[in-house]
Design a protein around this motif. Structure first.
Motif, PDB file in Angstrom:
ATOM      1  N   ALA A 151     -26.624 -55.717  75.349  1.00  0.00           N
ATOM      2  CA  ALA A 151     -26.164 -56.745  76.279  1.00  0.00           C
ATOM      3  C   ALA A 151     -24.662 -56.942  76.213  1.00  0.00           C
ATOM      4  O   ALA A 151     -24.048 -56.843  75.154  1.00  0.00           O
ATOM      5  CB  ALA A 151     -26.865 -58.078  75.982  1.00  0.00           C
ATOM      6  N   VAL A 152     -24.097 -57.222  77.398  1.00  0.00           N
ATOM      7  CA  VAL A 152     -22.704 -57.611  77.533  1.00  0.00           C
ATOM      8  C   VAL A 152     -22.694 -58.975  78.207  1.00  0.00           C
ATOM      9  O   VAL A 152     -23.305 -59.150  79.272  1.00  0.00           O
ATOM     10  CB  VAL A 152     -21.909 -56.603  78.381  1.00  0.00           C
ATOM     11  CG1 VAL A 152     -20.461 -57.064  78.535  1.00  0.00           C
ATOM     12  CG2 VAL A 152     -21.968 -55.220  77.760  1.00  0.00           C
ATOM     13  N   VAL A 153     -22.026 -59.953  77.598  1.00  0.00           N
ATOM     14  CA  VAL A 153     -22.031 -61.322  78.107  1.00  0.00           C
ATOM     15  C   VAL A 153     -20.606 -61.756  78.435  1.00  0.00           C
ATOM     16  O   VAL A 153     -19.749 -61.833  77.541  1.00  0.00           O
ATOM     17  CB  VAL A 153     -22.657 -62.301  77.093  1.00  0.00           C
ATOM     18  CG1 VAL A 153     -22.674 -63.720  77.659  1.00  0.00           C
ATOM     19  CG2 VAL A 153     -24.066 -61.855  76.717  1.00  0.00           C
ATOM     20  N   ARG A 158     -25.221 -49.104  70.607  1.00  0.00           N
ATOM     21  CA  ARG A 158     -26.598 -48.608  70.520  1.00  0.00           C
ATOM     22  C   ARG A 158     -27.561 -49.741  70.843  1.00  0.00           C
ATOM     23  O   ARG A 158     -27.162 -50.907  70.980  1.00  0.00           O
ATOM     24  CB  ARG A 158     -26.865 -48.023  69.142  1.00  0.00           C
ATOM     25  CG  ARG A 158     -26.632 -48.972  67.987  1.00  0.00           C
ATOM     26  CD  ARG A 158     -26.563 -48.217  66.678  1.00  0.00           C
ATOM     27  NE  ARG A 158     -26.482 -49.084  65.517  1.00  0.00           N
ATOM     28  CZ  ARG A 158     -25.939 -48.737  64.372  1.00  0.00           C
ATOM     29  NH1 ARG A 158     -25.405 -47.549  64.222  1.00  0.00           N
ATOM     30  NH2 ARG A 158     -25.927 -49.582  63.342  1.00  0.00           N
ATOM     31  N   ALA A 159     -28.825 -49.408  70.958  1.00  0.00           N
ATOM     32  CA  ALA A 159     -29.844 -50.402  71.303  1.00  0.00           C
ATOM     33  C   ALA A 159     -29.777 -51.581  70.334  1.00  0.00           C
ATOM     34  O   ALA A 159     -29.636 -51.406  69.126  1.00  0.00           O
ATOM     35  CB  ALA A 159     -31.233 -49.763  71.261  1.00  0.00           C
ATOM     36  N   GLY A 160     -29.862 -52.797  70.895  1.00  0.00           N
ATOM     37  CA  GLY A 160     -29.825 -54.014  70.091  1.00  0.00           C
ATOM     38  C   GLY A 160     -28.450 -54.617  69.923  1.00  0.00           C
ATOM     39  O   GLY A 160     -28.321 -55.701  69.366  1.00  0.00           O
ATOM     40  N   ASP A 161     -27.413 -53.934  70.426  1.00  0.00           N
ATOM     41  CA  ASP A 161     -26.052 -54.436  70.268  1.00  0.00           C
ATOM     42  C   ASP A 161     -25.725 -55.510  71.301  1.00  0.00           C
ATOM     43  O   ASP A 161     -26.214 -55.482  72.429  1.00  0.00           O
ATOM     44  CB  ASP A 161     -25.031 -53.305  70.404  1.00  0.00           C
ATOM     45  CG  ASP A 161     -24.938 -52.446  69.154  1.00  0.00           C
ATOM     46  OD1 ASP A 161     -25.451 -52.881  68.097  1.00  0.00           O
ATOM     47  OD2 ASP A 161     -24.354 -51.352  69.227  1.00  0.00           O
ATOM     48  N   LEU A 162     -24.848 -56.426  70.894  1.00  0.00           N
ATOM     49  CA  LEU A 162     -24.374 -57.504  71.754  1.00  0.00           C
ATOM     50  C   LEU A 162     -22.849 -57.473  71.781  1.00  0.00           C
ATOM     51  O   LEU A 162     -22.201 -57.438  70.740  1.00  0.00           O
ATOM     52  CB  LEU A 162     -24.859 -58.854  71.224  1.00  0.00           C
ATOM     53  CG  LEU A 162     -24.322 -60.116  71.900  1.00  0.00           C
ATOM     54  CD1 LEU A 162     -24.792 -60.198  73.355  1.00  0.00           C
ATOM     55  CD2 LEU A 162     -24.770 -61.366  71.133  1.00  0.00           C
TER      56      LEU A 162
END
Length: 197
Positions: free
Chosen positions: A109-111, A29-33
């Motif tokens: 975001a996905v890093v 969901r929004a805000g997840d990393l």
């Protein structure tokens, strides 16, 4: 990190990797990393592409190795930020990407190579490690919750992943072979294995 909380998924092909990514997309969901780790060629970008598709991103998702980060609109108005920090040498450079600020504004975001920048990113994240198996497309995918919010959401993550594990119950990942079994190449048990960066 709670070391007792770990989901270990074995997949035999790229479709299996995509299925794991799609399942995880369902709990984001929004805000997840999400921090991805794995050697070169482990499938981090392919994983992200499948995750993006499951989130409703339309069009190609390419590796941001040289641009460092790309943003994609998802279904529902959420922005997906895909970052690759392989080439960054200083934590200050990770800070300059502004990922925590984007997450606070409602992006997710996905890093790739996330372990390199973890100290400069949010302490709460989902850690995903991809390890190649014996066959070209075989992968072991480990998923861990880091931080109390993700520990609280862990049952939902497990429920999403439960139908996907292709590994027999007695099968271990490549680096967890029984101690009395020599690894490929005939090295004696307990011998050191070489590895690159």
């Amino acid at each position: 990190m709670n070391d007792q909380l770990l989901a270990e998924i074995h997949v035999e092909d790229l479709e299996g990797t995509r299925a794991v990514a799609g399942a995880l997309a369902g709990v984001l969901r929004a805000g997840d990393l999400v921090l991805l780790t794995g050697e070169l060629g482990a499938g981090k970008t392919a994983f992200t592409q499948a995750l993006a598709a499951a989130l409703g991103v339309v069009g190609p998702v390419t590796s941001p190795t040289f641009t460092l980060a790309r943003s994609y609109p998802c279904a529902g108005g959420v922005e997906l930020v895909h970052a690759d920090i392989y080439r960054l040498e200083q934590l200050a450079e990770v800070v300059d990407l502004g990922l925590p600020e984007q997450l606070e504004e409602g992006a997710l975001a996905v890093v790739e190579w996330g372990e390199r920048g973890a100290p400069a990113l949010l302490p709460e994240h989902l850690a995903v490690a991809l390890t190649p198996g014996a066959d070209d497309d075989e992968r072991w995918i480990e998923v861990r919750p880091v931080g109390d919010p993700w520990v609280g959401r862990w049952p939902a993550v497990l429920a999403a992943l439960a139908p996907l594990d292709e590994a027999p119950l007695d099968e271990a990942p490549p680096d967890e072979a029984p101690l009395d079994e020599a690894p490929p190449g005939g090295a004696p048990p307990g011998g050191a294995a070489g590895g690159g960066p």
